[in-house]
Design an enzyme around this catalytic site. Structure first.
Site, mmCIF file in Angstrom:
data_model
loop_
_atom_site.group_PDB
_atom_site.id
_atom_site.type_symbol
_atom_site.label_atom_id
_atom_site.label_comp_id
_atom_site.label_asym_id
_atom_site.label_seq_id
_atom_site.Cartn_x
_atom_site.Cartn_y
_atom_site.Cartn_z
ATOM 1 N N TYR A 284 -17.518 13.325 -13.189
ATOM 2 C CA TYR A 284 -17.407 14.510 -14.038
ATOM 3 C C TYR A 284 -16.094 14.569 -14.818
ATOM 4 C CZ TYR A 284 -21.270 16.175 -11.133
ATOM 5 O OH TYR A 284 -22.458 16.292 -10.486
ATOM 6 N N HIS B 291 -7.931 -4.003 -7.187
ATOM 7 C CA HIS B 291 -7.661 -3.294 -5.937
ATOM 8 C C HIS B 291 -8.951 -3.149 -5.135
ATOM 9 C CE1 HIS B 291 -4.785 -0.854 -3.658
ATOM 10 N NE2 HIS B 291 -5.735 0.046 -3.450
ATOM 11 N N ARG C 39 0.795 -1.225 0.000
ATOM 12 C CA ARG C 39 0.000 0.000 0.000
ATOM 13 C C ARG C 39 0.832 1.282 0.000
ATOM 14 N NH1 ARG C 39 -4.917 0.656 4.167
ATOM 15 N NH2 ARG C 39 -5.489 -1.287 3.138
#
Length: 811
Positions: free
Chosen positions: A121, A77, A31
């Site tokens: 968006y 993931h 990570r």
């Protein structure tokens, strides 16, 4: 009955240790930390691979970011969508990453710390440079492992055909480890990698002739080459990073500071806000307006200055007190050989080069295998065309495809692979021109096979191949260095006298340790009312001072606080001050014993310290001019069970007077006490009997005419002439000031200098403060008891006496 529940009886510390160990390993490896080979964290690698698999490349139209995030979460993931989207956005932010790995349409945040638009968006695709990291991933160059649900495979590492970790840097915090690797210039890093490829034994100094230092996306200036070398050698170190600011002169003679670059990872909006707070709080004088003029043409923050302002000092102040100059800490931790390691510059480059050698070897083996197979097919096709008529006749006589393959294999000796290619041959390939094409292809394949064998068998050829790829990337993507590097760290000189707004204020310090400065306007409106403080508190210091002056506050534990007056809290006259413990950290049982105003440290003056155990210390005032006011500093070194009771400022011509609890007084010249340094203890001022201690000490001029007022615990106050104590020498016991009584003897509580016009304040055990006029006290000689002014049976014994500090004098 149900089967008995099965459980393990294990010590809690073993279970917690084991589970946390697993968790830590996951956080470190999967990570938070980048891989030294491709410079990517797992989530970044998975994002780029998912975009490649979805054909979301630089030469294709943009796709919705939400689609990429969904693919990454669903296939590789299984974590929160926000964390994946944040990683995707960061790889597109030009102010955080030196060379973007993702191109994005829409709002992807800003250098002001604004968040990006929602992923529904925005649109994204892999950048052209990121495709260089993914190139040849389908040619067996890197290892693949099953994804989390075994439905697909993902790469352990990307081929990464340029040193991404050094170029784009990395930052992250894991369990027990953190990493901060700064970004660098692509061209410089590639040059250093080529040098190390050619000369693996190159020393760090040689590599640093190529890599000058970090190259931050926002530019700026790095100071301290010596620190840079240490950081690159060990992987740990710090450098000074300064934004770019220029002083411009406007029409009319006024000046302004124009900031065009800010340090890496600094949020511009916060920097502008901090500078404006300095202007608003009047920390320094001279700033008229702070304005953010940043637009599409570039970053620009304008600090307009007042006329006659010292622009260079103000700029230096901003460097020192805002994020216009920061310290960047190198901590180059990365995953190398499956474990976190602190790596220097050479180690990081070596890890990348070793990876590239493995990638090129694996690619060459793959391409050699493909070329060999194709060469075999081409040989079969050429042979087939040479016996074309017989071949067609034999195929026409066959029953099906399998029969045809078997017949031509038996008749002409073709292999299984060649026979398969022949029966699948299209009719147009049987023209005369096609034999030429096959012959050209065979020749090309022979050259390719020879070239690939050379790479696999010759380390020199392998290095040449890697260098060729690196040079190509440098030529296509490298740009000019943005961050400048200076050899030395500049000393910031700030003329505070010029920058601090000169203003007359009233400064008060209470006995309980509350401090403040009050404007003359607020004081004038008070109509001589008592300043705001607790009922049981009283003024210890009151004086009109200028904001360019300094207040030295001394405490009973032998510390002092250096407070420029302009840094005192600005509080109205009728409101309580701020406790000094909020300005600096003090011991819980420490308290203020004296506050001394200082106009200038350049004058030839002395500070004399007096302690409870009769110690006197004299030091030069200029030794107490501090560079910082953020913590209490040592003023005098105290022995065990000793406390500081008072400090005075003198010009070197005064006499010292000690008064003890058992009623002894000693007067001697201050020159008897030698001048010593800051962190010293001083010398014996008065010799004390067992059980005795100093209750008061002060100085007076040798010709001073005045009175000494003393008080005992029984409320007996007397006035004595100063000349009743002839000058002696230090370290004597002194003259007695109390008449000896066998029954209920007097104990000296305090003694002070005062005039008949002063008011004496006596505090009793019931915390009541009694005011006694100096003119009401009779003259007595040293041996007399004095006048009883209080009923101690009612109020309790007298604890303390001090001269009232009115609004025009100090104690």
């Amino acid at each position: 009955m149900p089967e008995a529940e099965k459980y393990l009886d294990l010590p809690l510390e073993e279970v917690i240790g084991d589970r946390f160990g697993r968790y830590s390993k996951y956080i470190i490896q999967e990570r938070a930390l980048p891989d030294a080979r491709d410079g990517l964290k797992p989530v970044q690698r998975r994002i780029l691979y998912a975009m490649l698999k979805d054909n979301n490349t630089a030469d294709k139209p943009f796709r919705k970011s939400a689609k990429t995030v969904g693919n990454v979460i669903g296939n590789y993931h299984p974590h929160g969508d926000s964390s994946v989207y944040e990683a995707l956005v960061r790889m597109s932010q030009a102010w955080k990453i030196r060379h973007g790995l993702v191109e994005m349409h829409g709002n992807n945040g800003s250098i002001d710390g604004d968040p990006p638009a929602a992923m529904r968006y925005t649109e994204a695709r892999i950048s052209a440079l990121a495709q260089e990291m993914l190139q040849d991933i389908g040619k067996g160059t890197v290892e693949f492992i099953p994804n989390f649900d075994d439905t697909a495979e993902e790469p352990v590492v990307l081929p990464a055909h340029f040193p991404s970790l050094l170029v784009n840097g990395s930052t992250g915090i894991s369990s027990g480890y953190a990493t901060d690797i700064p970004p660098h210039n692509l061209g410089e890093v590639i040059d250093a990698a080529i040098q190390l490829l050619d000369h693996p034994d190159s020393p760090l100094e040689t590599l640093l002739s190529f890599i000058k230092g970090p190259d931050f996306p926002g530019g700026g200036t790095i100071q301290g080459v010596k620190n840079l070398k240490q950081a690159y050698e060990t992987g740990k170190g710090k450098i000074v990073l300064r934004g770019t600011a220029n002083i411009e002169t406007l029409r009319g003679g006024r000046e302004q500071i124009v900031i065009s670059e800010i340090p890496y990872e600094v949020v511009k909006a916060n920097l502008v806000k901090r500078i404006d707070e300095i202007r608003f709080d009047k920390k320094i004088d001279g700033i008229a307006e702070v304005r953010d003029d940043t637009d599409r043409s570039g970053l620009q923050v304008v600090v307009e200055l007042k006329k006659e302002a010292d622009a260079q000092s103000i700029l230096n102040y901003l460097y020192k007190n805002t994020d216009l100059q920061v310290t960047y800490n190198f901590n180059m931790v990365a995953i190398a050989e499956k474990a976190p390691q602190l790596l220097g510059l050479k180690s990081l480059l070596s890890a990348y080069i070793d990876h590239q050698k493995e990638v090129v070897i694996n690619r060459s083996r793959y391409e050699l295998d493909q070329a060999t197979k194709r060469q075999h097919i081409v040989e079969g096709l050429m042979k087939a065309i040479s016996v074309l008529d017989e071949l067609i006749s034999l195929i026409r006589q066959s029953n099906d495809k399998g029969d045809a393959k078997q017949n031509i294999t038996q008749a002409f000796g073709f292999t299984e692979a060649q026979a398969e290619a022949i029966v699948n041959l299209q009719l147009y390939r049987l023209t005369n021109t096609d034999i030429e094409t096959l012959e050209n292809e065979a020749e090309s394949l022979e050259q390719t096979i020879q070239h690939l064998n050379e790479i696999l068998n010759s380390p020199k050829k392998l290095v040449q191949t890697i260098k060729k790829g690196l040079k190509s990337i440098k030529k296509t993507y490298a740009d000019e260095r943005r961050t400048r590097i200076e050899d030395e760290i500049e000393e910031l000189k700030i003329d505070l006298q010029v920058m601090i707004p000169s203003e007359e204020v009233f400064v008060t310090v209470s006995r309980d340790g509350y401090v403040k400065r009050t404007s003359t306007r607020s004081y004038s409106a008070s109509n001589d009312e008592r300043p705001g403080m607790k009922d049981t508190d009283d003024l210890q210091f009151f004086q009109e001072m200028n904001t360019t002056e300094t207040l030295l506050v001394f405490t009973s534990h032998g510390h002092y606080v250096y407070i420029p007056v302009h840094q005192l809290p600005d509080i109205r006259w009728k409101d309580n001050g701020q406790h000094i413990g909020n300005l600096v950290s003090l011991d819980q049982d420490d308290h203020i014993v004296r506050a001394i105003p200082i106009r200038s440290f350049s004058e030839e003056q002395y500070l004399i310290f007096f302690t409870k155990n009769g110690i006197a210390k004299r030091s030069l005032l200029k030794d107490y001019q501090a560079q910082r006011s953020s913590r209490a500093l040592i003023a005098v070194k105290l022995k065990e069970k000793d406390t500081l009771i008072d400090v005075v400022l003198t010009d070197g011509t005064h006499d010292i007077f000690f008064a003890t609890k058992q009623g002894y007084g000693l007067r001697f010249a201050e020159t008897d006490v030698n001048v010593v340094g800051l962190r010293t203890a001083g010398v014996k001022g008065i010799a004390l009997k067992d059980g005795d201690e100093v209750v008061s000490a002060f100085t007076a001029s040798q010709e001073e005419e005045g009175y000494l007022y003393s008080v005992s615990q029984r409320g007996a106050v007397k006035k004595m002439k100063w000349d009743q104590f002839p000058k002696s020498s230090r370290s004597k016991r002194g003259l007695t000031m109390l008449r000896e009584l066998k029954k209920n003897p007097h104990v000296l509580v305090d003694i002070t200098k005062a005039t008949t016009q002063d008011v004496l304040m006596l505090q009793t055990e019931d915390e009541v403060i009694h005011a006694i006029s100096g003119k009401d006290i009779r003259n007595y000689d040293r041996y007399q008891t004095g006048s009883y002014v209080l009923d101690t049976d009612t109020h309790g014994a007298v604890k303390h006496m001090w001269r009232y500090v009115d609004h025009e004098t100090t104690e």
